[in-house]
Design a protein around this motif. Structure first.
Motif, PDB file in Angstrom:
ATOM      1  N   PRO A  53       0.827  -1.214   0.000  1.00  0.00           N
ATOM      2  CA  PRO A  53       0.000   0.000   0.000  1.00  0.00           C
ATOM      3  C   PRO A  53       0.861   1.262   0.000  1.00  0.00           C
ATOM      4  CG  PRO A  53      -0.812  -1.584   1.589  1.00  0.00           C
ATOM      5  CD  PRO A  53       0.513  -2.103   1.105  1.00  0.00           C
ATOM      6  N   GLY A  54       0.649   2.115  -0.989  1.00  0.00           N
ATOM      7  CA  GLY A  54       1.398   3.363  -1.084  1.00  0.00           C
ATOM      8  C   GLY A  54       2.811   3.199  -1.602  1.00  0.00           C
ATOM      9  N   ARG A  55       3.211   2.001  -1.945  1.00  0.00           N
ATOM     10  CA  ARG A  55       4.585   1.746  -2.407  1.00  0.00           C
ATOM     11  C   ARG A  55       4.566   1.166  -3.820  1.00  0.00           C
ATOM     12  NH1 ARG A  55       5.301  -1.869   1.818  1.00  0.00           N
ATOM     13  NH2 ARG A  55       6.493  -3.155   0.382  1.00  0.00           N
ATOM     14  N   GLY A  56       4.428   2.034  -4.790  1.00  0.00           N
ATOM     15  CA  GLY A  56       4.441   1.614  -6.176  1.00  0.00           C
ATOM     16  C   GLY A  56       5.524   2.348  -6.923  1.00  0.00           C
ATOM     17  N   ARG A  57       5.924   1.759  -8.044  1.00  0.00           N
ATOM     18  CA  ARG A  57       6.941   2.417  -8.867  1.00  0.00           C
ATOM     19  C   ARG A  57       6.768   2.005 -10.325  1.00  0.00           C
ATOM     20  NH1 ARG A  57      12.102  -0.965  -9.172  1.00  0.00           N
ATOM     21  NH2 ARG A  57      11.537  -2.923  -8.177  1.00  0.00           N
ATOM     22  N   ILE A  58       7.263   2.867 -11.169  1.00  0.00           N
ATOM     23  CA  ILE A  58       7.340   2.557 -12.589  1.00  0.00           C
ATOM     24  C   ILE A  58       8.623   1.768 -12.773  1.00  0.00           C
ATOM     25  CG2 ILE A  58       7.567   3.529 -14.903  1.00  0.00           C
ATOM     26  CD1 ILE A  58       6.178   6.091 -13.742  1.00  0.00           C
ATOM     27  N   SER A 104       4.237  10.748 -19.893  1.00  0.00           N
ATOM     28  CA  SER A 104       4.967  10.538 -18.635  1.00  0.00           C
ATOM     29  C   SER A 104       4.156  11.021 -17.444  1.00  0.00           C
ATOM     30  CB  SER A 104       6.316  11.273 -18.653  1.00  0.00           C
ATOM     31  OG  SER A 104       7.142  10.736 -19.640  1.00  0.00           O
ATOM     32  N   ARG A 105       3.510  12.157 -17.600  1.00  0.00           N
ATOM     33  CA  ARG A 105       2.667  12.688 -16.527  1.00  0.00           C
ATOM     34  C   ARG A 105       1.470  11.775 -16.293  1.00  0.00           C
ATOM     35  NH1 ARG A 105       1.227  18.607 -17.246  1.00  0.00           N
ATOM     36  NH2 ARG A 105       3.353  18.791 -16.519  1.00  0.00           N
ATOM     37  N   ALA A 106       0.861  11.289 -17.381  1.00  0.00           N
ATOM     38  CA  ALA A 106      -0.283  10.377 -17.254  1.00  0.00           C
ATOM     39  C   ALA A 106       0.136   9.074 -16.570  1.00  0.00           C
ATOM     40  CB  ALA A 106      -0.887  10.093 -18.621  1.00  0.00           C
ATOM     41  N   THR A 107       1.342   8.580 -16.879  1.00  0.00           N
ATOM     42  CA  THR A 107       1.841   7.349 -16.246  1.00  0.00           C
ATOM     43  C   THR A 107       2.082   7.576 -14.758  1.00  0.00           C
ATOM     44  OG1 THR A 107       2.860   6.664 -18.325  1.00  0.00           O
ATOM     45  CG2 THR A 107       3.628   5.577 -16.331  1.00  0.00           C
ATOM     46  N   SER A 108       2.668   8.709 -14.398  1.00  0.00           N
ATOM     47  CA  SER A 108       2.892   9.030 -12.983  1.00  0.00           C
ATOM     48  C   SER A 108       1.575   9.158 -12.229  1.00  0.00           C
ATOM     49  CB  SER A 108       3.697  10.328 -12.845  1.00  0.00           C
ATOM     50  OG  SER A 108       4.983  10.153 -13.368  1.00  0.00           O
ATOM     51  N   ASP A 109       0.580   9.772 -12.867  1.00  0.00           N
ATOM     52  CA  ASP A 109      -0.740   9.905 -12.260  1.00  0.00           C
ATOM     53  C   ASP A 109      -1.381   8.525 -12.075  1.00  0.00           C
ATOM     54  OD1 ASP A 109      -3.064  11.394 -11.320  1.00  0.00           O
ATOM     55  OD2 ASP A 109      -3.982  10.832 -13.236  1.00  0.00           O
ATOM     56  N   LEU A 110      -1.251   7.671 -13.083  1.00  0.00           N
ATOM     57  CA  LEU A 110      -1.774   6.313 -12.983  1.00  0.00           C
ATOM     58  C   LEU A 110      -1.080   5.551 -11.859  1.00  0.00           C
ATOM     59  CD1 LEU A 110      -3.758   4.316 -14.420  1.00  0.00           C
ATOM     60  CD2 LEU A 110      -1.742   3.488 -15.664  1.00  0.00           C
ATOM     61  N   LEU A 111       0.216   5.736 -11.720  1.00  0.00           N
ATOM     62  CA  LEU A 111       0.978   5.077 -10.649  1.00  0.00           C
ATOM     63  C   LEU A 111       0.465   5.498  -9.271  1.00  0.00           C
ATOM     64  CD1 LEU A 111       3.318   3.350  -9.563  1.00  0.00           C
ATOM     65  CD2 LEU A 111       4.761   5.388  -9.774  1.00  0.00           C
ATOM     66  N   ARG A 112       0.217   6.785  -9.087  1.00  0.00           N
ATOM     67  CA  ARG A 112      -0.312   7.253  -7.789  1.00  0.00           C
ATOM     68  C   ARG A 112      -1.640   6.560  -7.472  1.00  0.00           C
ATOM     69  NH1 ARG A 112       2.055  11.849  -9.480  1.00  0.00           N
ATOM     70  NH2 ARG A 112       0.259  12.692 -10.557  1.00  0.00           N
ATOM     71  N   HIS A 113      -2.501   6.470  -8.467  1.00  0.00           N
ATOM     72  CA  HIS A 113      -3.789   5.807  -8.262  1.00  0.00           C
ATOM     73  C   HIS A 113      -3.590   4.320  -7.970  1.00  0.00           C
ATOM     74  CE1 HIS A 113      -8.137   5.496  -8.584  1.00  0.00           C
ATOM     75  NE2 HIS A 113      -7.957   4.396  -9.297  1.00  0.00           N
TER      76      HIS A 113
END
Length: 157
Positions: A53-58, A104-113
């Motif tokens: 939980p809360g620990r994701g990465r690309i 890149s911004r969309a991927t980072s936003d998806l990662l947060r979700h």
């Protein structure tokens, strides 16, 4: 064969059979026994890895060229740990590439979700990711996603 070799062979075959066709691809070898991923990419979007939980990465995979680009190309390998309980998200570029928006911004936003959403039901998680990326449901490209949760195996530490 290792992922880089599979992509190199596929690339040579594609160049021979369809010289005008270019294809993006991500090849992943998943070793659940040892909790390891080995990946090679050919112009494909990077996968996401949620380790808790809360620990994701690309996953920072070194990109290789699209399949079909030429005969003597190299597809670098990236290795990563896949700990028990981790969720790997593989998806097509249609999930993060939208007209007028930085991918890149969309991927980072998806990662947060992806990192903060309830992950008990992978089907609901996948639906939520698609809805988050395309809230109106009006996708401009095809979207495909595969979520894999690494289970704790007996004898694995």
């Amino acid at each position: 064969m290792a992922p880089d070799q599979v992509l190199a062979c596929t690339n040579r075959l594609l160049v021979d059979l369809e010289p005008d066709l270019l294809v993006a691809c991500l090849y992943a070898h998943i070793d659940l026994t040892h909790g390891r991923l080995t990946l090679a990419g050919a112009g494909h979007v990077p996968p996401l890895l949620r380790e808790g939980p809360g620990r994701g990465r690309i996953l920072d995979i070194e990109p290789g060229p699209l399949l079909g680009i030429g005969t003597d190309v190299r597809y670098p390998i990236t290795a990563a740990a896949l700990p028990p309980g981790a969720i790997l998200a593989l998806y097509t570029d249609g999930l993060v590439e939208r007209p007028g928006q930085d991918a890149s911004r969309a991927t980072s936003d998806l990662l947060r979700h992806f990192s903060t959403t309830d992950d008990r039901d992978l089907e609901q998680l996948a639906d939520g990711l698609v809805h988050h990326a395309w809230p109106t449901g009006q996708c401009t490209d095809d979207v495909t996603m595969l979520l894999l949760r690494a289970a704790q195996l007996p004898g694995r530490t």
